[in-house]
Design a protein around this motif. Sequence first.
Motif: not given
Length: 489
Positions: A289, A159, A340
Amino acid sequence: MDTLQDALLYINGEMRPSANTQFYDNINPWTGAPCGKAADATADDVEQAISCARTAFDNTDWPTNHEQRYAQVTKFVEALCEARAELVKIARLEAGSAIGAAAMAQVDGALNGAKDYLECYKQLEWKQDRGIKVTMGANTQRYVVREAAGVVGAITPWNVPLYVNIGKVIAALLAGCTVVLKPAPDTPLMGSIMGELAIKAGLPAGVFNVVTSSHPAMAGEMLTTDPRVDLISFTGSTAVGKLIMKNGADTLKRVFLELGGKSAYVVLEDAEDFDMKIMSAMVVFHAGQGCAYPTRLLVPKSRYDHACTLLEMAYGGFAEMWGKFDDESCIMGPLISKKQLGRVHDYVEIGKAEGARLLAGGNLRPDMGDGFFIEPTCFVDCTNDMRIAREEIFGPVLVVIPFEDEEDAIRIANDNDYGLGGAVYGGPESAMRVANAIRAGALSVNGGMGITGDLPFGGYKQSGMGREWGLEGIEEFTEIKAIGVGVPA
């Protein structure tokens, strides 16, 4: 869009492909297409990296020559800072960062943190004189010394890859450890380029190594089970963190874990500029994120309807402000991967099924291209027992929960398995009461920054153990030894 250079392994001071010369695609989240390739490390490559790190720790003066080591790490940090433009490019193409986010937390936050580490290091006491004590009729001069912990396995997420890479690598090197860095498969180049810059800075061979791999677990399992690795520093999901603890148990490794979060954003009745505080709670920066991102908005029940109206306005106004690759003010781009994207969308459907009201967003956006886009999303009419309020979604999803009074706000904030971060807005006294009562490792009160490079960062409960950043983050990579020296009476 531009392409990126290939990410190579960095082992024993050299950049090279994997032992079998295999590469895997480095996917651009904005397009869903490859933007480069990364060396796909074999088990033999990981074995060599561990061996070189062990040799550098055991057979060189890296752990003990503090002045020389500090000078060399300083050059490494300078090389990182000089490469800022390239690092921003990597963050945009590899991590899917919007340019506004890339220039902030993704890169500048990381580089500023590295410089903070250099200053924090100056506060570290390698030897303390604890004085003379008479024990059993004998005089003993006592010292407490710190020593480097040994070989570190650093396992990092996708991230904010540079930020976490620096958080582990620079601290461990300053402490005198040697390091094997295993970046996430989705962001290999942000690890690999650190190898290139280590060469530029003249770091000795073996003290820092980087292994990239498409396999989600192979290199990490080798690091967590190998007896030559003394310490594991991991940032990622709580589920994987628990597995790492189990893997390290047989060799009694020291394990530092920075794991998940479901942080609360509490706006109290007496908060100044209440409307702005509510609208600023949108979860949009880097598409949500972030492990410490406050994704549960707690608002007073007496002002709940007004808060929902404000959020509807805020999300409506933001609808055309995200997903723009070349807009320097843009702070939200795509999610990191197709996997994701599916996970976050699944949670949107879960929220609907649980009875939460979808106030904004929630839709996939294939019209924005072949990348991994989902709209900024807000659920209201939530209760704290819903899965969307309890589980880490790691996407642009905000849940809004009303509370009765200050005590109820504290109860809701703490009623969660996680305890990583949070934010509180209110009058000076009430905000501090609530912040002191929340069981979390980093709190922002009335807009103050609780997460900076010179402050310790880490979690309570299932958000992990140990601390990164600040002086404490360097000390985590040391061992403490007590020495008693007999002296004449």
